[in-house]
Enzyme design. Structure first.
Site, PDB file in Angstrom:
ATOM      1  N   HIS A 107      23.107 -32.795  14.363  1.00  0.00           N
ATOM      2  CA  HIS A 107      22.534 -31.449  14.369  1.00  0.00           C
ATOM      3  C   HIS A 107      22.862 -30.715  13.067  1.00  0.00           C
ATOM      4  CE1 HIS A 107      20.769 -27.891  16.106  1.00  0.00           C
ATOM      5  NE2 HIS A 107      21.879 -27.198  15.909  1.00  0.00           N
ATOM      6  N   LYS A 144      11.899 -17.367  12.349  1.00  0.00           N
ATOM      7  CA  LYS A 144      12.130 -16.860  13.699  1.00  0.00           C
ATOM      8  C   LYS A 144      13.563 -16.368  13.829  1.00  0.00           C
ATOM      9  CE  LYS A 144      13.724 -20.989  16.183  1.00  0.00           C
ATOM     10  NZ  LYS A 144      14.201 -21.766  15.065  1.00  0.00           N
TER      11      LYS A 144
END
Length: 316
Positions: free
Chosen positions: A135, A197
């Protein structure tokens, strides 16, 4: 394809993804190791290694996918069993490295679970980690043992190249994933765009803007994980509002938890491309989902580790 000495290289698996482990062992040309991972009546994990591993190079294939805690504990106990059985070297092959999303203290009183899991693996006896698309790449630095970090990008790029899609733009669903998207864009010789975002709470994303030219184009949105699919759905809808022709989404790890499958069924998405780092259970199989196998990548990496060859050359 190499045929290593079967007495020295051994591949074992827990219960997390035995199908992938079998594929990897078949690619290497060795039988899957004999081990039983079961439960005591009170739920504790019992591991029995049914063959000698003394002096052997052990590779334990076990992603920490759902159920995460059980699969992680299986991996730790298996590593401990091999260490106590005098294995020469133990490599934890973790196609999906769980607990990676808390890799820093973003606010006060938060744990750093990615580092905690790294400590547990080393304490259990792992001498090397083989994983794919962490990640956050800096998690490699949480280990004081070698970490080989594989990438699914070339596999995904080959798949889309064969589809022959025209007017392509590769889109990153957030600023943090720009590196992954840029790598895929370079492999497909396509421009890149970014969805801007904000994330007010975990697993909730609000699209603010789209940076880059996407109108009238076919876009491939790339991320490392599809979990609840909220990010991908909101980003796909925003891209459609910006005039995108078709949306394809791809990810290395198809976690697909909670409402993900139901959301993807109704989303304005042509196809969802994931890999088998995490097994896709029957109830999650829908026509939109295409699964690519990472077994050849892991198999080749294991051979190279065993032969003391470069793993990074696989991606050059």
């Amino acid at each position: 394809m190499l045929r290593p000495d079967q007495k020295r290289l051994k591949v074992f698996t827990g219960n997390a993804n035995p199908a992938l482990a079998r594929e990897i062992a078949a690619y290497i040309g060795v039988p899957l190791g004999e081990a039983k991972v079961s439960r005591f009546s009170n739920g504790e994990i019992q591991v029995v290694i049914d063959e000698s591993v003394r002096g052997a190079d052990i590779f334990v294939v076990q992603p920490t996918c759902q159920p995460v805690n059980k699969n992680l504990m299986e991996l730790l106990i298996m590593i401990d069993a091999f260490r106590r059985a005098s294995a020469r070297r133990i490599t934890a092959v973790i196609p999906h490295y769980g607990y990676a999303r808390q890799d820093r203290k973003a606010r006060g009183r938060e744990p750093v679970t990615a580092k905690l899991v790294a400590n547990l693996l080393v304490t259990a006896g792992a001498g090397r980690i083989l994983t794919m698309d962490l990640h956050a790449a800096q998690i490699q630095g949480f280990f004081d043992i070698p970490v080989d970090h594989l990438m699914a990008g070339p596999l995904i790029a080959d798949y889309f190249r064969q589809k022959g899609l025209a007017d392509l733009t590769v889109v990153s669903p957030d600023v943090g994933g720009v590196g992954r998207a840029r790598d895929l864009a370079e492999r497909l010789h396509a421009p890149i765009a970014i969805v801007d975002k904000r994330r007010p709470t975990p697993n909730v994303a609000e699209v603010m803007n789209v940076i880059g030219e996407v109108k009238g184009r076919t876009v491939i949105m790339m991320d490392d994980i599809i979990d609840t699919a909220g990010t991908m759905i909101s980003s796909s809808q925003a891209l459609k509002n910006y005039g995108v022709k078709d949306v394809y989404i791809c990810s290395t790890h198809g976690v697909l938890s909670g409402p993900a499958i139901d959301l993807l069924k109704d989303a304005p998405i042509e196809e969802v491309v994931i890999t088998n780092t995490i097994p896709l259970v029957p109830e999650k199989k829908i026509d939109k989902i295409k699964v690519l196998s990472v077994a050849p990548i892991f198999g080749e990496a294991i051979i190279r580790i065993y032969e003391d060859l470069s793993v990074s050359e696989l991606f050059e």
